[in-house]
Design a protein around this motif. Sequence first.
Motif, PDB file in Angstrom:
ATOM      1  N   UNK A 153       0.867  -1.185   0.000  1.00  0.00           N
ATOM      2  CA  UNK A 153       0.000   0.000   0.000  1.00  0.00           C
ATOM      3  C   UNK A 153       0.899   1.228   0.000  1.00  0.00           C
ATOM      4  N   UNK A 154       0.736   2.091  -0.998  1.00  0.00           N
ATOM      5  CA  UNK A 154       1.569   3.285  -1.089  1.00  0.00           C
ATOM      6  C   UNK A 154       0.771   4.583  -1.110  1.00  0.00           C
ATOM      7  N   UNK A 155      -0.561   4.476  -0.966  1.00  0.00           N
ATOM      8  CA  UNK A 155      -1.398   5.679  -0.929  1.00  0.00           C
ATOM      9  C   UNK A 155      -2.611   5.420  -0.039  1.00  0.00           C
ATOM     10  N   UNK A 156      -3.052   6.441   0.683  1.00  0.00           N
ATOM     11  CA  UNK A 156      -4.213   6.285   1.574  1.00  0.00           C
ATOM     12  C   UNK A 156      -5.448   5.835   0.808  1.00  0.00           C
ATOM     13  N   UNK A 157      -5.575   6.274  -0.433  1.00  0.00           N
ATOM     14  CA  UNK A 157      -6.742   5.925  -1.234  1.00  0.00           C
ATOM     15  C   UNK A 157      -6.837   4.431  -1.514  1.00  0.00           C
ATOM     16  N   UNK A 158      -5.726   3.725  -1.378  1.00  0.00           N
ATOM     17  CA  UNK A 158      -5.690   2.285  -1.683  1.00  0.00           C
ATOM     18  C   UNK A 158      -5.907   1.413  -0.453  1.00  0.00           C
TER      19      UNK A 158
END
Length: 358
Positions: A153-158
């Motif tokens: 996971x590299x973004x909060x949206x994911x």
Amino acid sequence: MSTKKTLVLLFGGISSEHDASKKSFEHVLSRLTEKKILEIFATIKIAYISREGKVLFTPYEQKHPAAWYARQPHSITIIDLLAHLTQPNIFVFSLLHGQHGEDGCMQGVAKFLGVSGSFGTVLSAAVAMSKSHCNTFVAGLGTEVHIPHSQIVSAEAAISTAIAAWRPGEKVVIKPSSLGASILTELHTIGPDNKTIAELLKKILAYDSTALLQEFIAGEEYSCGCLEEHGVVTALPLIQVITEQQFFGHSEKHTLGKNEERVIMPEQESKIHSRIRHLSERLFQEIGLQHMARFDFRVAGDKLYFLEVNPLPGMMENSLFPKMLRAAGKNIEDIVILTYWNVQQLSKKVTEFRYHID
């Protein structure tokens, strides 16, 4: 005129593992009066980097405790420190843990400026400190070792999508990809409401560019240290880590009494123990590590799982790596001297190559 060099102990740093570096320094400092050290080096200096990036550069005096070196009134800049460290009579033993210390950043600076020290190579440090990249590398070697299923996971949206990919009731280890000391590493069970997991992932992304959700492997946990000496890599005695929940997180790692550590000497080894030692030696060489490292594994039945590697193991007195050293009849001062002689034997590569371009 003496040809002996000045030993510089470098500690502190601007990473999240600043406190771990200070505790490692405390233990190393306690060993500096050993005759072995004084026979090799002419003088000793201490370089402390504060959390704000200020540097305290002080001559070593036996009478001062570790904390004294981190609270002097006069500071210099990191640029000033690097000017000192590039002198040909300097050897640096780095205790900079974590980001900007053992992840390739300081290794690159040292390589570019020609600083002699225990830093290791840029590539091996960068690969080792990124758990996601290291897992991919180890999986590609075609060894008998398994890699726990992991999700990046590299973004909060994911975050929501990543959590939804796991089945209810599954146990997952949530951890940063590039932080050490098991910081923000926790074991969770997927349930109907996973707010705690989501919040932990958000917190990790504030510190690291990547977070991992990793399959929890129930079984025995082992740690194996390796040393390189004169180009030969040797595994130290294994340590089996035993905890109540079969999980070795930040609290279990740094709180006395929360884990039991069983040293396994070579004469006590089973086949799986021997496999771990031989695999650790191979991984050390394949990743291109130098001087020392510590590898963590899980054993479930007859399957061996690779978890991660630490290119600069904790040097605190109660840390796993110093315990492995003592089991092998060595101590911290031996590591300082070993890294020094390793570096002296490295050949400097030619960088200039002139050619015509139309």
